[in-house]
Design a protein around this motif. Structure first.
Motif, mmCIF file in Angstrom:
data_model
loop_
_atom_site.group_PDB
_atom_site.id
_atom_site.type_symbol
_atom_site.label_atom_id
_atom_site.label_comp_id
_atom_site.label_asym_id
_atom_site.label_seq_id
_atom_site.Cartn_x
_atom_site.Cartn_y
_atom_site.Cartn_z
ATOM 1 N N ALA A 1 48.193 58.985 49.894
ATOM 2 C CA ALA A 1 47.209 57.929 50.133
ATOM 3 C C ALA A 1 47.197 57.013 48.918
ATOM 4 O O ALA A 1 47.502 57.436 47.797
ATOM 5 C CB ALA A 1 45.820 58.512 50.376
ATOM 6 N N GLY A 2 46.847 55.759 49.154
ATOM 7 C CA GLY A 2 46.796 54.812 48.049
ATOM 8 C C GLY A 2 46.025 53.571 48.444
ATOM 9 O O GLY A 2 45.769 53.311 49.631
ATOM 10 N N VAL A 3 45.658 52.808 47.444
ATOM 11 C CA VAL A 3 44.967 51.548 47.684
ATOM 12 C C VAL A 3 45.428 50.545 46.631
ATOM 13 O O VAL A 3 45.629 50.899 45.466
ATOM 14 C CB VAL A 3 43.428 51.740 47.642
ATOM 15 C CG1 VAL A 3 42.978 52.249 46.280
ATOM 16 C CG2 VAL A 3 42.709 50.454 47.998
ATOM 17 N N GLY A 4 45.635 49.312 47.044
ATOM 18 C CA GLY A 4 46.121 48.282 46.126
ATOM 19 C C GLY A 4 45.956 46.902 46.734
ATOM 20 O O GLY A 4 45.222 46.705 47.703
ATOM 21 N N ASN A 5 46.658 45.924 46.160
ATOM 22 C CA ASN A 5 46.618 44.540 46.628
ATOM 23 C C ASN A 5 45.186 44.006 46.672
ATOM 24 O O ASN A 5 44.730 43.423 47.664
ATOM 25 C CB ASN A 5 47.277 44.419 48.009
ATOM 26 C CG ASN A 5 47.600 42.983 48.372
ATOM 27 O OD1 ASN A 5 47.742 42.128 47.500
ATOM 28 N ND2 ASN A 5 47.714 42.709 49.664
ATOM 29 N N PHE A 6 44.464 44.191 45.571
ATOM 30 C CA PHE A 6 43.089 43.702 45.468
ATOM 31 C C PHE A 6 43.117 42.189 45.223
ATOM 32 O O PHE A 6 43.675 41.719 44.236
ATOM 33 C CB PHE A 6 42.354 44.398 44.326
ATOM 34 C CG PHE A 6 42.063 45.847 44.596
ATOM 35 C CD1 PHE A 6 40.871 46.224 45.192
ATOM 36 C CD2 PHE A 6 42.974 46.828 44.255
ATOM 37 C CE1 PHE A 6 40.593 47.556 45.437
ATOM 38 C CE2 PHE A 6 42.711 48.172 44.492
ATOM 39 C CZ PHE A 6 41.516 48.537 45.087
ATOM 40 N N GLN A 7 42.489 41.440 46.131
ATOM 41 C CA GLN A 7 42.513 39.988 46.052
ATOM 42 C C GLN A 7 41.113 39.412 46.262
ATOM 43 O O GLN A 7 40.340 39.906 47.098
ATOM 44 C CB GLN A 7 43.436 39.410 47.134
ATOM 45 C CG GLN A 7 44.868 39.897 47.061
ATOM 46 C CD GLN A 7 45.614 39.292 45.894
ATOM 47 O OE1 GLN A 7 45.596 38.079 45.704
ATOM 48 N NE2 GLN A 7 46.269 40.136 45.114
ATOM 49 N N ASN A 8 40.783 38.365 45.506
ATOM 50 C CA ASN A 8 39.561 37.598 45.745
ATOM 51 C C ASN A 8 39.872 36.525 46.792
ATOM 52 O O ASN A 8 40.618 35.589 46.524
ATOM 53 C CB ASN A 8 39.075 36.946 44.451
ATOM 54 C CG ASN A 8 38.564 37.964 43.450
ATOM 55 O OD1 ASN A 8 37.799 38.858 43.797
ATOM 56 N ND2 ASN A 8 38.992 37.844 42.200
ATOM 57 N N VAL A 9 39.282 36.667 47.970
ATOM 58 C CA VAL A 9 39.576 35.772 49.085
ATOM 59 C C VAL A 9 38.373 34.869 49.339
ATOM 60 O O VAL A 9 37.242 35.343 49.517
ATOM 61 C CB VAL A 9 39.925 36.569 50.360
ATOM 62 C CG1 VAL A 9 40.201 35.625 51.517
ATOM 63 C CG2 VAL A 9 41.124 37.466 50.103
ATOM 64 N N LEU A 10 38.617 33.569 49.358
ATOM 65 C CA LEU A 10 37.561 32.585 49.584
ATOM 66 C C LEU A 10 37.155 32.575 51.054
ATOM 67 O O LEU A 10 38.009 32.465 51.939
ATOM 68 C CB LEU A 10 38.039 31.194 49.157
ATOM 69 C CG LEU A 10 37.006 30.063 49.225
ATOM 70 C CD1 LEU A 10 35.878 30.318 48.224
ATOM 71 C CD2 LEU A 10 37.685 28.725 48.934
ATOM 72 N N GLN A 11 35.850 32.705 51.312
ATOM 73 C CA GLN A 11 35.340 32.718 52.673
ATOM 74 C C GLN A 11 34.951 31.304 53.115
ATOM 75 O O GLN A 11 34.893 30.360 52.311
ATOM 76 C CB GLN A 11 34.130 33.648 52.758
ATOM 77 C CG GLN A 11 34.393 35.058 52.269
ATOM 78 C CD GLN A 11 35.473 35.760 53.066
ATOM 79 O OE1 GLN A 11 35.368 35.900 54.288
ATOM 80 N NE2 GLN A 11 36.518 36.199 52.385
ATOM 81 N N ILE A 12 34.643 31.150 54.403
ATOM 82 C CA ILE A 12 34.301 29.844 54.957
ATOM 83 C C ILE A 12 33.051 29.283 54.319
ATOM 84 O O ILE A 12 32.931 28.066 54.097
ATOM 85 C CB ILE A 12 34.122 29.955 56.490
ATOM 86 C CG1 ILE A 12 35.450 30.353 57.146
ATOM 87 C CG2 ILE A 12 33.618 28.635 57.076
ATOM 88 C CD1 ILE A 12 35.367 30.537 58.639
ATOM 89 N N ASP A 13 32.098 30.163 53.986
ATOM 90 C CA ASP A 13 30.847 29.690 53.411
ATOM 91 C C ASP A 13 30.940 29.417 51.916
ATOM 92 O O ASP A 13 29.936 29.121 51.262
ATOM 93 C CB ASP A 13 29.722 30.694 53.682
ATOM 94 C CG ASP A 13 30.012 32.071 53.085
ATOM 95 O OD1 ASP A 13 31.062 32.228 52.424
ATOM 96 O OD2 ASP A 13 29.200 32.986 53.301
ATOM 97 N N GLY A 14 32.142 29.507 51.344
ATOM 98 C CA GLY A 14 32.345 29.230 49.932
ATOM 99 C C GLY A 14 32.227 30.441 49.032
ATOM 100 O O GLY A 14 32.533 30.360 47.832
#
Length: 355
Positions: free
Chosen positions: A292-305
């Motif tokens: 098991a693993g977790v990665g690719n952490f990204q800050n994603v901009l939402q529609i509401d800013g």
């Protein structure tokens, strides 16, 4: 329709913006190989020690005791794009080893409809043809133990070949450098990708390209620049394997994946952006493995800013018997990131079993 939309994206990405978005060139070489590693979210730079080390960290090749081969297949974009990998590695002596690998990421049998309608508006389906777009990466690896106990290094020489039907093709060349250190069951790894930057030189058939450009309503595109540059990246990893009395083991590993630019990674500055990854492998008598693993952490901009942190969880299974290892990984479990999930299968064989 899916293939038509995808090839439009590939052509735009690979050609029109090759010079403007040069820092994302050859991204197919960053997807990863080996279902065992993908199940741990690629957090294997420090622990890799088999034929797949040629991709993850060539320094790990010195741990080979005999020749090994590896194969992998995965499908992306609803089975439209195929991703394949093959590798071979072998020790030279008790202090050095070499390897070779190939990656292909391609979309086949794409319909070219740019000549479907002639200048008078007549439709002729006989003018529809098929073509393929494919990216190839060939890697030649060499690894050697250093005179300092616990240290080993490896070097990759890469040849990149990219083909888009009859419209364009390119050649690219680059180098990687890897280092590993082991002490008291702790492993530390450093992988520097494209350390000299990797250059791709495109050869574009202007006549064929203009057929595509002119097929886009309201646009008259000029042939793109013929040079792409892949900027260096770094991966720093740490791992440790814990052995238990009930013949079980636990491998814990982490990676810090670094780009020397400001991106959407969870840690991002003007100098460097860092995307962490964490992976675990639970093994029983070196026969059955759960990962098991977790990665690719990204800050994603939402529609509401606002911003939301997306990540990619992975899981995997493995089975090893008499030198043959079969692994499976399901990437992006739960659809927590923008990436599409994929089922990945790989096999690894120790050639010594045939003697």
């Amino acid at each position: 329709m899916k293939k038509t939309a995808l090839i439009a994206f590939l052509l735009t990405y690979s050609l029109t913006y090759s010079q403007a978005v040069r820092k994302y060139s050859n991204e197919f070489m960053n997807i990863g190989v080996d279902a065992a590693a993908l199940g741990m979210s690629n957090a294997v730079v420090a622990s890799t020690n088999d034929v797949n080390s040629g991709y993850w960290n060539p320094a790990g090749l010195v741990n080979l005791e005999d020749g090994q081969v590896a194969l992998m297949h995965a499908s992306y974009f609803a089975n439209i794009a195929q991703y394949d990998y093959a590798a071979y590695a072998k020790p030279i002596d008790d202090r050095s080893a070499w390897g070779i690998s190939m990656i292909r990421f391609g979309v086949d049998d794409i319909m070219n409809t740019t000549q479907l309608i002639d200048g008078d508006g007549n439709i002729d389906y006989n003018r529809i043809s098929l073509f393929s777009t494919a990216d190839y990466g060939f890697t030649f690896s060499y690894a050697r133990k250093l005179p300092v106990p616990g240290f080993q290094y490896g070097v990759n020489a890469k040849v990149i070949r990219r083909v888009i039907g009859d419209f364009a093709n390119s050649w690219g060349f680059g180098f990687d450098f890897g280092l590993q250190f082991e002490r008291d069951d702790w492993h530390v790894g450093l992988m520097l990708r494209d350390i000299t930057t990797t250059y791709n030189i495109w050869n574009i058939d202007e006549e064929e390209y203009q057929k595509i450009a002119n097929a886009i309503p309201g646009e008259n595109q000029e042939p793109p620049e013929s040079t792409e540059i892949t900027l260096p990246k770094a991966q720093l990893g740490v791992s440790k394997k814990f052995e238990f009395h009930n013949e079980m083991s636990l491998l814990a590993a982490t990676n810090l994946n670094m780009r020397f630019e400001q991106t959407n990674d969870i840690i991002s500055t003007k100098a460097v952006s860092i995307d962490p990854a964490l992976g675990f492998e639970l093994g029983y008598i070196d026969l059955v493995f759960v990962r098991a693993g977790v990665g690719n952490f990204q800050n994603v901009l939402q529609i509401d800013g606002s911003e939301k942190v997306n990540f990619q969880p992975n899981i995997g299974l493995g089975f090893k018997y008499k030198g043959i290892q079969i692994d499976y990984a399901l990437t992006d479990l739960g659809d927590q990131s923008a990436a599409l999930y994929s089922n990945v299968f790989s096999v690894k064989v120790d050639l010594g079993i045939f003697r």
